[in-house]
Enzyme design. Sequence first.
Site, PDB file in Angstrom:
ATOM      1  N   CYS A 420     -25.481 -19.555 -15.334  1.00 53.40           N
ATOM      2  CA  CYS A 420     -26.401 -18.626 -14.809  1.00 53.40           C
ATOM      3  C   CYS A 420     -27.406 -18.392 -16.141  1.00 53.40           C
ATOM      4  O   CYS A 420     -28.023 -19.427 -16.550  1.00 53.40           O
ATOM      5  CB  CYS A 420     -26.495 -17.593 -14.080  1.00 53.40           C
ATOM      6  SG  CYS A 420     -27.771 -17.060 -13.000  1.00 53.40           S
ATOM      7  N   HIS A 547     -22.938 -19.363  -9.730  1.00 55.21           N
ATOM      8  CA  HIS A 547     -21.946 -18.736 -10.141  1.00 55.21           C
ATOM      9  C   HIS A 547     -20.775 -19.371  -9.835  1.00 55.21           C
ATOM     10  O   HIS A 547     -20.014 -18.877  -8.705  1.00 55.21           O
ATOM     11  CB  HIS A 547     -21.735 -17.271  -9.893  1.00 55.21           C
ATOM     12  CG  HIS A 547     -23.081 -16.795 -10.586  1.00 55.21           C
ATOM     13  ND1 HIS A 547     -22.961 -15.752 -11.886  1.00 55.21           N
ATOM     14  CD2 HIS A 547     -24.275 -16.435 -10.545  1.00 55.21           C
ATOM     15  CE1 HIS A 547     -24.137 -15.291 -12.485  1.00 55.21           C
ATOM     16  NE2 HIS A 547     -24.771 -15.691 -11.463  1.00 55.21           N
ATOM     17  N   GLU A 549     -17.646 -19.062 -10.356  1.00 51.21           N
ATOM     18  CA  GLU A 549     -16.489 -18.158 -10.642  1.00 51.21           C
ATOM     19  C   GLU A 549     -16.291 -17.456  -9.387  1.00 51.21           C
ATOM     20  O   GLU A 549     -15.156 -17.105  -8.876  1.00 51.21           O
ATOM     21  CB  GLU A 549     -16.870 -17.113 -11.539  1.00 51.21           C
ATOM     22  CG  GLU A 549     -17.851 -16.166 -11.495  1.00 51.21           C
ATOM     23  CD  GLU A 549     -19.170 -16.311 -12.004  1.00 51.21           C
ATOM     24  OE1 GLU A 549     -19.386 -17.661 -11.913  1.00 51.21           O
ATOM     25  OE2 GLU A 549     -19.908 -15.469 -12.345  1.00 51.21           O
TER      26      GLU A 549
HETATM   27  N1  GLN Z   1     -31.224 -13.010 -15.931  1.00 50.63           N
HETATM   28  C1  GLN Z   1     -31.321 -14.321 -15.426  1.00 50.63           C
HETATM   29  C2  GLN Z   1     -32.214 -14.568 -13.947  1.00 50.63           C
HETATM   30  O1  GLN Z   1     -32.576 -13.676 -13.305  1.00 50.63           O
HETATM   31  C3  GLN Z   1     -29.889 -14.704 -15.296  1.00 50.63           C
HETATM   32  C4  GLN Z   1     -29.091 -14.213 -14.320  1.00 50.63           C
HETATM   33  C5  GLN Z   1     -27.604 -14.286 -14.053  1.00 50.63           C
HETATM   34  O2  GLN Z   1     -27.243 -14.739 -15.039  1.00 50.63           O
HETATM   35  N2  GLN Z   1     -27.239 -13.877 -12.962  1.00 50.63           N
HETATM   36  O3  GLN Z   1     -32.523 -15.545 -13.676  1.00 50.63           O
END
Ligand code: GLN
Length: 579
Positions: A420, A547, A549
Amino acid sequence: MVADATVVEVDALTVALIPTKRQMKYVLVTGGVVSGLGKGVTASSIGVVLKACGLRVTSIKIDPYLNTDAGTMSPFEHGEVFVLDDGGEVDLDLGNYERFLDITLTKENNITTGKIYQSVINKERRGDYLGKTVQVVPHITDAIKNWIESVSSIPVDGKDGPADICVIELGGTVGDIESMPFIEALRQLSFSLGDENFCLVHVSLVPVLSVVGEQKTKPTQHSVRELRALGLTPDLLACRSAQPLIEGTKEKLSQFCHVPVSNILNIHDVPNIWHIPLLLWNQNAHEAIMKQLNLSICNAPNFQSWRKMAESYDNLTSSVKIAMVGKYVGLSDSYLSVIKALLHACVACSLKPSVEWVAASDLEDESARSTPQAHAAAWKTIEGCSCILVPGGFGDRGVPGMILAAKYARENKVPYLGICLGMQISVIEFSRHVLGLERANSEEFDPETPHPVVIFMPEGSRTHMGSTMRLGSRRTFFQDLNCTSSKLYGNSSFVDERHRHRYEVNPDFVETLESAGLKFVGSDETGKRMEVLELPNHPYYIGVQFHPEFKSRPGKPSALFLGLVLAATGKLQALLNKA
Ligand code: GLN
């Protein structure tokens, strides 16, 4: 399990067998004495032993705070925000349940005071209680009972129909002001369901004061008294202690707490949390609970695979060093699912994970001036690791350090997984150092950047922070099956993973980035949202907007974590050649 059936007289001549809804059985887990006893792990371990007896298990976590959900809570304070398929941003304990029981929960499985009050107030505004004074008892308590009963019947294990047992974990410590309406609702529920449908396990602490060396039962006695004063009686005690409880301690607890010795479970310190279900099984917790609930164990209870997993982990000798470059490195719970996913992947490769925490800000040039020792130590750690992981995150603190870590991984061909924010970091890094766009950035960190390579792509709102992100399961399609990620996902043409973000790779820069060598190998169905990037001619350099995970399970490691660990140990190519 065969569905119950009732004989119903339809008319004088016909008698029909109409299946009726089986009564859900509940195991409530409460906690006393202190917080942080590992109630969540105990409750999910209870689920594991019941599942091993052939029962279908679901779970509910009650969080007596006023937040509607965990989405707006700081990982510093509360640990990670766990994300579900349906986009629910929930307490990290739901992750424990999903992992231990291999189930898929819904956002409704996490009840908070905020959600309950919101639903009651909405009803009040609609006029549903017209004429009545709306009160905690009965309106809030009724809402809690109805919520529990309806949510417990949602199937969570991929099979049709409700589970057999619902494990409910009540967050906080008995006696807290916040949990009072929940305790009262659960008391009413236990009364209406009857003893054989409701089993209460109270988790407590048996400390040893070093001067005397005696196992102290008084704190448990007090917390059981507190529980009883509120109308709930524990059927089992789960006592946390450093060393195994001696018989005399159990007898004393039994006498003062009114719980038979056979129902006093001891959870002493163990080498890894997979031992907790094993501890419970060895103490016949499943038999005690099923006896209370008037259930019989299926013919072939199967606990073998769990036992094997817990015991084999202890015998692992080699390890792999993974650098975790993040912002919230002070509290390991902030990245709990990432740590678990690394564990699952390592164990699948017969390795122990050795996670080396690196505070991203320590890698920055500024830190070389202000905190030179920390700066040198952070870089030494990075250099000593076999791979680098940059997990998700929000806000600009530590971003320059993460960019330096991604650059180091790219240039030195060190395996890298960016999750992300970690993927967005690699895009910024590549744009700055390969494309030469010095001020390339994400709009999140620099709204004025002349090269917004990561931008806000609304699926959500710009004005509200709660529940407004691109959340939950979305499908990623692989453009070319000949890429590392698709191969790791079993040559699949698509994959469903969970998301939690507002910003994404700017589609206007994709062509330029690709022509310089960065490959976007997976995107959403529109082809506009970049989901996976890879760097060809690198042993393993992958960034994902999702994600992975959150869907990793013991024994079923997440593909991209497995890829990272294999690459770190030089074994990835062999696997890919076979794919
Ligand atoms: N801050 C980034 C976004 O809002 C990444 C978010 C995250 O890593 N969950 O896109």
